[in-house]
Write an enzyme that holds these catalytic residues in place. Sequence first.
Site, PDB file in Angstrom:
ATOM      1  N   TYR A  74       0.834  -1.208   0.000  1.00  0.00           N
ATOM      2  CA  TYR A  74       0.000   0.000   0.000  1.00  0.00           C
ATOM      3  C   TYR A  74       0.865   1.253   0.000  1.00  0.00           C
ATOM      4  O   TYR A  74       0.604   2.202  -0.727  1.00  0.00           O
ATOM      5  CB  TYR A  74      -0.910  -0.004   1.236  1.00  0.00           C
ATOM      6  CG  TYR A  74      -1.965   1.060   1.172  1.00  0.00           C
ATOM      7  CD1 TYR A  74      -3.215   0.785   0.615  1.00  0.00           C
ATOM      8  CD2 TYR A  74      -1.721   2.347   1.631  1.00  0.00           C
ATOM      9  CE1 TYR A  74      -4.190   1.769   0.532  1.00  0.00           C
ATOM     10  CE2 TYR A  74      -2.678   3.337   1.545  1.00  0.00           C
ATOM     11  CZ  TYR A  74      -3.911   3.043   1.002  1.00  0.00           C
ATOM     12  OH  TYR A  74      -4.867   4.025   0.913  1.00  0.00           O
ATOM     13  N   PHE A 126      -7.575  19.864 -24.486  1.00  0.00           N
ATOM     14  CA  PHE A 126      -8.284  18.640 -24.849  1.00  0.00           C
ATOM     15  C   PHE A 126      -9.641  18.658 -24.132  1.00  0.00           C
ATOM     16  O   PHE A 126      -9.800  19.366 -23.142  1.00  0.00           O
ATOM     17  CB  PHE A 126      -7.446  17.409 -24.447  1.00  0.00           C
ATOM     18  CG  PHE A 126      -8.150  16.124 -24.772  1.00  0.00           C
ATOM     19  CD1 PHE A 126      -8.441  15.796 -26.087  1.00  0.00           C
ATOM     20  CD2 PHE A 126      -8.550  15.251 -23.772  1.00  0.00           C
ATOM     21  CE1 PHE A 126      -9.126  14.626 -26.395  1.00  0.00           C
ATOM     22  CE2 PHE A 126      -9.233  14.076 -24.073  1.00  0.00           C
ATOM     23  CZ  PHE A 126      -9.518  13.769 -25.381  1.00  0.00           C
ATOM     24  N   ASP A 127     -10.631  17.868 -24.604  1.00  0.00           N
ATOM     25  CA  ASP A 127     -11.989  18.043 -24.042  1.00  0.00           C
ATOM     26  C   ASP A 127     -12.087  17.721 -22.544  1.00  0.00           C
ATOM     27  O   ASP A 127     -12.793  18.415 -21.822  1.00  0.00           O
ATOM     28  CB  ASP A 127     -13.079  17.347 -24.879  1.00  0.00           C
ATOM     29  CG  ASP A 127     -12.859  15.877 -25.120  1.00  0.00           C
ATOM     30  OD1 ASP A 127     -11.916  15.319 -24.537  1.00  0.00           O
ATOM     31  OD2 ASP A 127     -13.638  15.279 -25.892  1.00  0.00           O
ATOM     32  N   ASP A 216       0.687  19.384 -21.111  1.00  0.00           N
ATOM     33  CA  ASP A 216      -0.196  18.216 -21.136  1.00  0.00           C
ATOM     34  C   ASP A 216       0.504  17.280 -22.125  1.00  0.00           C
ATOM     35  O   ASP A 216       0.368  17.422 -23.338  1.00  0.00           O
ATOM     36  CB  ASP A 216      -1.588  18.640 -21.626  1.00  0.00           C
ATOM     37  CG  ASP A 216      -2.519  17.459 -21.822  1.00  0.00           C
ATOM     38  OD1 ASP A 216      -2.076  16.302 -21.655  1.00  0.00           O
ATOM     39  OD2 ASP A 216      -3.697  17.682 -22.165  1.00  0.00           O
ATOM     40  N   ALA A 218       0.656  13.971 -23.004  1.00  0.00           N
ATOM     41  CA  ALA A 218       0.208  12.613 -23.362  1.00  0.00           C
ATOM     42  C   ALA A 218       1.001  12.033 -24.535  1.00  0.00           C
ATOM     43  O   ALA A 218       1.276  10.839 -24.581  1.00  0.00           O
ATOM     44  CB  ALA A 218      -1.289  12.645 -23.698  1.00  0.00           C
ATOM     45  N   LYS A 259      -1.186   6.876 -23.549  1.00  0.00           N
ATOM     46  CA  LYS A 259      -0.750   7.138 -24.926  1.00  0.00           C
ATOM     47  C   LYS A 259       0.746   6.797 -25.022  1.00  0.00           C
ATOM     48  O   LYS A 259       1.106   5.640 -25.104  1.00  0.00           O
ATOM     49  CB  LYS A 259      -1.016   8.606 -25.289  1.00  0.00           C
ATOM     50  CG  LYS A 259      -2.474   8.922 -25.573  1.00  0.00           C
ATOM     51  CD  LYS A 259      -3.290   9.116 -24.363  1.00  0.00           C
ATOM     52  CE  LYS A 259      -4.637   9.713 -24.657  1.00  0.00           C
ATOM     53  NZ  LYS A 259      -5.463   9.787 -23.433  1.00  0.00           N
ATOM     54  N   HIS A 450     -21.755  12.990 -27.117  1.00  0.00           N
ATOM     55  CA  HIS A 450     -21.281  12.077 -28.162  1.00  0.00           C
ATOM     56  C   HIS A 450     -21.127  10.634 -27.672  1.00  0.00           C
ATOM     57  O   HIS A 450     -21.239   9.704 -28.456  1.00  0.00           O
ATOM     58  CB  HIS A 450     -19.960  12.581 -28.756  1.00  0.00           C
ATOM     59  CG  HIS A 450     -18.868  12.791 -27.761  1.00  0.00           C
ATOM     60  ND1 HIS A 450     -18.835  13.863 -26.908  1.00  0.00           N
ATOM     61  CD2 HIS A 450     -17.770  12.054 -27.468  1.00  0.00           C
ATOM     62  CE1 HIS A 450     -17.752  13.795 -26.144  1.00  0.00           C
ATOM     63  NE2 HIS A 450     -17.086  12.701 -26.467  1.00  0.00           N
TER      64      HIS A 450
HETATM   65  N1  F0G Z   1      -4.937  15.180 -22.535  1.00  0.00           N
HETATM   66  C1  F0G Z   1      -4.886  14.776 -23.807  1.00  0.00           C
HETATM   67  C2  F0G Z   1      -4.091  15.553 -24.800  1.00  0.00           C
HETATM   68  C3  F0G Z   1      -5.580  13.618 -24.199  1.00  0.00           C
HETATM   69  O1  F0G Z   1      -5.540  13.234 -25.465  1.00  0.00           O
HETATM   70  C4  F0G Z   1      -6.341  12.921 -23.234  1.00  0.00           C
HETATM   71  C5  F0G Z   1      -7.101  11.729 -23.604  1.00  0.00           C
HETATM   72  C6  F0G Z   1      -6.350  13.386 -21.911  1.00  0.00           C
HETATM   73  C7  F0G Z   1      -5.630  14.526 -21.595  1.00  0.00           C
HETATM   74  C8  F0G Z   1      -7.127  12.685 -20.832  1.00  0.00           C
HETATM   75  O2  F0G Z   1      -6.476  11.532 -20.471  1.00  0.00           O
HETATM   76  O3  F0G Z   1      -8.085   9.710 -21.084  1.00  0.00           O
HETATM   77  O4  F0G Z   1      -6.116   9.287 -19.598  1.00  0.00           O
HETATM   78  O5  F0G Z   1      -8.028  10.597 -18.777  1.00  0.00           O
HETATM   79  N2  F0G Z   1      -7.387  11.407 -24.787  1.00  0.00           N
HETATM   80  C9  F0G Z   1      -8.074  10.220 -25.244  1.00  0.00           C
HETATM   81  C10 F0G Z   1      -8.267  10.284 -26.737  1.00  0.00           C
HETATM   82  C11 F0G Z   1      -9.321   9.900 -24.510  1.00  0.00           C
HETATM   83  O6  F0G Z   1      -8.990   9.407 -27.278  1.00  0.00           O
HETATM   84  O7  F0G Z   1      -7.696  11.148 -27.402  1.00  0.00           O
HETATM   85  P1  F0G Z   1      -7.230  10.195 -19.960  1.00  0.00           P
END
Ligand code: F0G
Length: 464
Positions: A74, A126-127, A216, A218, A259, A450
Amino acid sequence: MFQAQTIIEPFKVKVVEPLPQLTREERAAHLIAAKFNVFSVPAETVTIDLMTDSGTSAMSQDQWAAIMRGDESYAGARSFYRFRDKVRELTGMRHIIPTHQGRAAEKILFSSLGGKGKYIAANTHFDTTRANVEYTGAVAVDLVIEEGLRPESEHPFKGNIDIAKLDQFLSQHEGDVPMVLLTVTNNSGGGQPVSLANIKQTADVCHRHQIPLLLDCARFAENAWFIKLREEGQQDRTPKEIAHEMFRLTDGAWMSAKKDGFGNIGGFLALNNDDLAVQCRNLLILTEGFPTYGGLAGRDLEALTVGLDEVLEEDYLNYRIRSTRYVWKALDKLGVPLLRPAGGHAVYLEARGFLPHVPPSELPGQTISTALFLEGGVRCCEIGTVMFGHTKADGTQQPGPMDLVRLAIPRRVYTQSHMDYVIEVVKYVYDRRENYHGMKIVDEPVALRHFTCGFEPLGWDPTG
Ligand code: F0G
């Protein structure tokens, strides 16, 4: 010297997973049951799944071997220290906070820095990033360069932020901007990279205004590779050196390690600011778990530690970016309207040009994604009016800024022949584009519609 033209996958297959190949009739039945939302069809009905590159990577033998070393204690697990050291080496940050995925890091970060009256500036949020900023009452502002908003522009770094606009914005809102972020690569803008020069200039502007800059990150490795390929003076550096410089110009980063971490799950927040790190760790304990596992199993941390090294291998990155470009080039040659130039993790179809007879209010992107699944079992994701538009008071659709269809390519999963198949399916649909009229939304949830809304085809019969 022999110079191969064929891009070979820099790995061979050890474990296989069957690929479902249903008939068109079977897929039509699944679409009807799913109200034509490809998020709702079972993955077992999909032949090639290009919905996302997130969490869908194939892990290497070294990652699977590392999983056996997972320490599930843990507190203070060995696996955490290994992970912490790897992320520290990569980012140069003092505080490494594991999270179960990217949005968990966002929730924690913006709960600490956001709030009513605050503004977060970015190239493009990102969304999930935008949603987490807005959830705190703060305003998310996108300041990507103008070329980044034009699908036809061939600018090599369409993910760059507009430095003059950023400077002006920070002056106008002095005291109300707790941080600036750069998404690398810029997912919502087509997987387009940000140049090292732009990161440097952004850091200069931020630091002049005494505001921290975060990445960010990823897809940081893909971004580093684009810098190596396209930015003057960077050709002789390794992607690792470039990545190190990207991080060292900034004050923090967070990552969806699903990613470029080659993980099926995972993420982290990396910070230099001690006070902010304390605040974030306190929130982490509340929602994710103890600071040495942060919502992950020890074995996940082990897999990511290996993945973060593998993703910077030159053979891999060369294959990754060239194979995405391979699909892009083949579709471009067929005349299929695309977002230009090829991005890192995905190829984006430009739906308004693809289906010129379908107005944005009748969802051309959703129509294409339905058709690709119906005809060939290829699943992808609409990034357009369904995702970013809304239903107006009169029941019609307010279009989003663009209508795109993202064909995201999972890492190390599909071969060139799988991609040749995808190209054939897109060609088939494009050649018959006049047969596909639009779609309409028949039921819709209150948020992030969506994922779960239902559709019906407008004047075309998928069973016919
Ligand atoms: N930032 C970026 C640039 C991303 O592409 C994503 C996720 C996130 C943050 C959020 O990360 O999914 O680990 O919580 N992108 C995925 C996509 C969902 O399909 O592009 P997460």
